[in-house]
Write a protein that holds these residues in place. Structure first.
Motif: not given
Length: 160
Positions: A69, A71, A82, A84-85, A87, A103, A105, A109
């Motif tokens: 979950s 990014r 990047e 993300q969920e 990957d 991270n 964001t 993550c």
């Protein structure tokens, strides 16, 4: 026997390094709980504004991150991108497999960190020039490398 891990049986502990930018939450001993012999794995959660381990690569360990979950920004020798969920990222052995997460964001993550377990590994840190012998965590500076035969002069004297 299959072992299923989920929010009911996985607990996390915060790991904080002396350098404040390196902090994460990690599950405890999942591979041991499962009885794994060839693999090591943990579920990790990287808080906003934090970095995973220092930029590094392994000489003997292959590693996979599965982003569960959130990014993060992944740093590799190829640059920054990047993840993300959903990957899945494979890191090969050697300098080509160097990696680090940040991270960038406002949300955590969470990712599965899965790696082979050869018993002993050498981890190198290109940014700081360190070498780490794992699992012993014996850390040395790479620029202190010496010739194989340094200090071995006069061997016959030691046999007397």
């Amino acid at each position: 026997m299959a072992t299923i891990f989920n929010e009911k049986n996985v607990s996390f502990e915060q790991r904080q390094s002396p350098v404040p930018e390196f902090a994460w939450h990690t599950s405890r001993k999942l591979a041991e709980m499962a009885g794994a012999k060839q693999l090591l794995f943990e579920i990790r959660s990287l808080d906003p504004g934090k970095y995973s381990y220092p930029y590094h690569f392994h000489r003997s360990v292959e590693e996979i991150f599965v982003i569960i979950s959130g990014r993060a920004t992944l740093r590799t020798p190829a640059g920054f991108q990047e993840v993300q969920e959903g990957d899945t990222v494979f890191f090969e052995t050697g300098p080509e497999g160097a990696h680090q997460l940040y991270n960038h964001t406002a949300e955590p993550c969470r990712y599965l960190d899965l790696r082979t377990n050869p018993g002993i590994d050498i981890c190198e840190y290109p940014d700081s020039g360190k070498i780490n012998i794992l699992p012993y965590e014996e850390i040395y500076m790479a620029d202190e490398r010496v010739d194989y035969y340094k200090g071995e002069e006069n061997v016959a004297e030691k046999w007397k």
